[in-house]
Design a protein around this motif. Structure first.
Motif, PDB file in Angstrom:
ATOM      1  N   ASP A  35       0.684  -1.080  -0.216  1.00  0.00           N
ATOM      2  CA  ASP A  35      -0.115  -0.217  -0.301  1.00  0.00           C
ATOM      3  C   ASP A  35       0.769   1.362   0.088  1.00  0.00           C
ATOM      4  O   ASP A  35      -0.277   2.042  -0.439  1.00  0.00           O
ATOM      5  CB  ASP A  35      -1.217   0.141   1.295  1.00  0.00           C
ATOM      6  N   THR A  36       2.347   0.856   0.871  1.00  0.00           N
ATOM      7  CA  THR A  36       3.127   2.556  -0.073  1.00  0.00           C
ATOM      8  C   THR A  36       3.450   2.628  -1.863  1.00  0.00           C
ATOM      9  O   THR A  36       3.979   3.812  -1.858  1.00  0.00           O
ATOM     10  CB  THR A  36       4.209   2.476   1.258  1.00  0.00           C
ATOM     11  N   THR A  37       3.810   1.326  -1.817  1.00  0.00           N
ATOM     12  CA  THR A  37       3.928   1.321  -3.403  1.00  0.00           C
ATOM     13  C   THR A  37       3.433   1.033  -4.035  1.00  0.00           C
ATOM     14  O   THR A  37       2.997   1.613  -5.610  1.00  0.00           O
ATOM     15  CB  THR A  37       5.547   0.036  -4.053  1.00  0.00           C
ATOM     16  N   HIS A  65       1.304  -2.513   5.163  1.00  0.00           N
ATOM     17  CA  HIS A  65       2.290  -1.246   5.606  1.00  0.00           C
ATOM     18  C   HIS A  65       1.490  -0.203   6.853  1.00  0.00           C
ATOM     19  O   HIS A  65       2.118   0.087   7.306  1.00  0.00           O
ATOM     20  CB  HIS A  65       3.014  -0.787   4.541  1.00  0.00           C
ATOM     21  N   SER A  69      -5.862   1.493   8.776  1.00  0.00           N
ATOM     22  CA  SER A  69      -5.288   3.048   8.188  1.00  0.00           C
ATOM     23  C   SER A  69      -5.091   3.944   9.448  1.00  0.00           C
ATOM     24  O   SER A  69      -6.558   4.541   9.760  1.00  0.00           O
ATOM     25  CB  SER A  69      -5.681   3.809   6.643  1.00  0.00           C
ATOM     26  N   LEU A  74      -4.060   7.818   3.371  1.00  0.00           N
ATOM     27  CA  LEU A  74      -3.470   6.247   3.268  1.00  0.00           C
ATOM     28  C   LEU A  74      -4.917   5.523   3.275  1.00  0.00           C
ATOM     29  O   LEU A  74      -5.261   4.738   2.284  1.00  0.00           O
ATOM     30  CB  LEU A  74      -2.895   5.836   4.561  1.00  0.00           C
ATOM     31  N   ASP A  77      -5.732   6.212  -0.407  1.00  0.00           N
ATOM     32  CA  ASP A  77      -4.986   4.815  -1.386  1.00  0.00           C
ATOM     33  C   ASP A  77      -5.565   3.711  -1.205  1.00  0.00           C
ATOM     34  O   ASP A  77      -5.217   3.002  -2.127  1.00  0.00           O
ATOM     35  CB  ASP A  77      -3.394   5.250  -0.579  1.00  0.00           C
ATOM     36  N   ASP A 119       8.877  -3.593  -3.652  1.00  0.00           N
ATOM     37  CA  ASP A 119       9.433  -3.623  -2.051  1.00  0.00           C
ATOM     38  C   ASP A 119      10.764  -4.566  -1.854  1.00  0.00           C
ATOM     39  O   ASP A 119      10.209  -5.528  -2.674  1.00  0.00           O
ATOM     40  CB  ASP A 119       7.987  -4.568  -1.041  1.00  0.00           C
ATOM     41  N   VAL A 363       4.641   4.461  10.097  1.00  0.00           N
ATOM     42  CA  VAL A 363       3.304   4.961   9.428  1.00  0.00           C
ATOM     43  C   VAL A 363       2.064   5.590  11.149  1.00  0.00           C
ATOM     44  O   VAL A 363       1.712   6.634  11.222  1.00  0.00           O
ATOM     45  CB  VAL A 363       2.818   4.488   8.508  1.00  0.00           C
TER      46      VAL A 363
END
Length: 416
Positions: A35-37, A65, A69, A74, A77, A119, A363
């Motif tokens: 979820d970050t990339t 990640h 949330s 986020l 996302d 990742d 995070v």
């Protein structure tokens, strides 16, 4: 021509007789994001104008990640990734379903596979004999749409493991020792292949820990053979049909051979702010620890829960030291509950976090305060890694982390 594991896998996939330095285009068995990339990867894929995913059921979007949330951006996302998975038929692994690299090992990765992920710790699947590597979001987006990608065939370092680990010395200490020996850039774009009698005796769970951190020495992949231990692990996951035997040829040519006597190793710690800044635990004994974090794709498996519970059972964490524990998957958490490990940890004062990356990325769930020190079983201790550049992160094995939670200072687990 005799081949290393890397050369053998890429030869199998491409149908070519590959050698180090060759540029090859290989089919991709699995492509993944988290979820970050993932949002960037998906936007890059959409910008290509391709009508569909090359292999939707082998394209996996993990929300791990920042799960659950902690903030609106986020959450949006996550919503974006869920919609893409639904629209394009990709596999979605949602909040609470575990860390991407652990789930790849449990459910998907197979010996001989080629796996790419947005990742860097995608390399974890090398513990199962897969050529697995992290790539940039644009490269993974192309793999999403084309089902293939290009590689330069890496040269190989052979890491020969002999002997037997002492009590409370673990696979984490092995890889920290190796990274401290060769440096954070000591294996840049190399294949680290592990073998010898010490490797053959290791269960896959230990191999996953070592492969996970191969990238911390700059390696493209970290690989173990696929043998009886691999079959045992896959059988435990209900996937015995995914097993093939896969070994480097006996006369394979390596760029470098490194020998490690496991019996000579001791608990090892990486000091801030680089993974190769290592020292024996005895050199760091007595450093105050504000937080201990046990979990992540490196050390969030059932075996880690057991190691921690065995040390903490009947004891309490130091009142000045927080203890956070994050199982890497629901399967790990449920097994830990059945075996009583979770109960032991809670009774010792641990806070149990949901399956996911938790405090590793910084995070949410474990962000450090200014000047605080965390002893973590994660794979990185970069400046600001746990959410605060004013914090200090030491990396260690699960036994070292558990022992230090009891004393409140960095402690040799062999003395607890």
């Amino acid at each position: 021509m005799a081949k290393t594991l890397t050369e053998k896998i890429l030869s199998m996939k491409t149908g070519l007789e590959v050698k180090p330095g060759d540029i090859v285009v290989s089919p991709v068995d699995w492509a993944l994001v988290q979820d970050t990339t993932g949002p960037l990867t998906v936007r890059e894929f959409l910008s290509l104008g391709l009508p569909k995913l090359a292999n939707p059921t082998h394209t996996i979007l993990f929300i791990d990640h920042a799960a659950p949330s902690p903030q609106k951006q986020l959450s949006c996302d996550h919503t974006f990734l869920r919609k893409f998975a639904k629209d394009y038929g990709a596999v979605l692994s949602d909040v609470g379903e575990g860390v991407c690299h652990q789930i790849m090992a449990e459910k998907y990765a197979r010996p001989g596979d080629v796996i790419v992920g947005a990742d860097s710790h995608t390399v974890t699947a090398g513990g199962l004999g897969a050529f697995a590597t992290g790539m940039g979001s644009s490269d993974v987006a192309a793999a999403f749409g084309l089902g293939k990608t290009w590689f330069r065939v890496p040269e190989t370092y052979f890491i020969r493991l002999t002997g037997k680990l002492q009590r409370h010395v673990t696979a984490k200490d092995v890889i920290l020792h190796l990274i401290g020996m060769i440096g954070a850039d000591g294996a840049t774009y190399k294949s680290l292949e592990f073998g010898g009698p010490g490797a053959a005796a290791m269960p896959v769970t230990d191999r996953l820990t070592i492969a996970n951190m191969a990238v911390e020495a700059g390696a493209k992949v970290g690989l173990f053979p696929s043998d009886d231990a691999t079959l045992e692990y896959l059988t435990q996951q209900g996937r015995s049909q995914d097993h093939i035997r896969l070994f480097a040829d006996e006369d394979a040519v390596y760029e470098r051979v490194i020998d490690i006597d496991l019996a000579a190793l001791e608990p090892t710690v990486a000091r801030p702010h680089t993974v190769d800044n290592t020292a024996a635990v005895g050199e760091l004994k007595g450093i105050k620890v504000d937080q201990v974090f046990i979990g992540t794709c490196t050390n969030g498996r059932l075996e880690d829960l057991k190691l921690a519970a065995d040390i903490l059972r009947g004891k309490r964490r130091n009142p000045a030291t927080r203890l956070l524990v994050a199982p890497a998957s629901p399967r790990v958490m449920l097994a830990g509950m059945r075996m009583g490990y979770i109960q032991d940890l809670v009774q010792a004062g641990a806070t149990i976090l949901p399956p996911g990356c938790a405090g590793c990325l910084g995070v949410h769930q474990g962000v450090l305060g200014d000047g605080e020190t965390c002893l973590s079983t994660a794979n990185r201790n970069f400046l600001g890694r746990m959410g605060n550049p004013e914090g200090l992160i030491y990396l260690a094995s699960t036994p070292t982390a558990a022992a230090s939670a009891v004393t409140g200072v960095i402690t040799d687990p062999r003395e607890v």
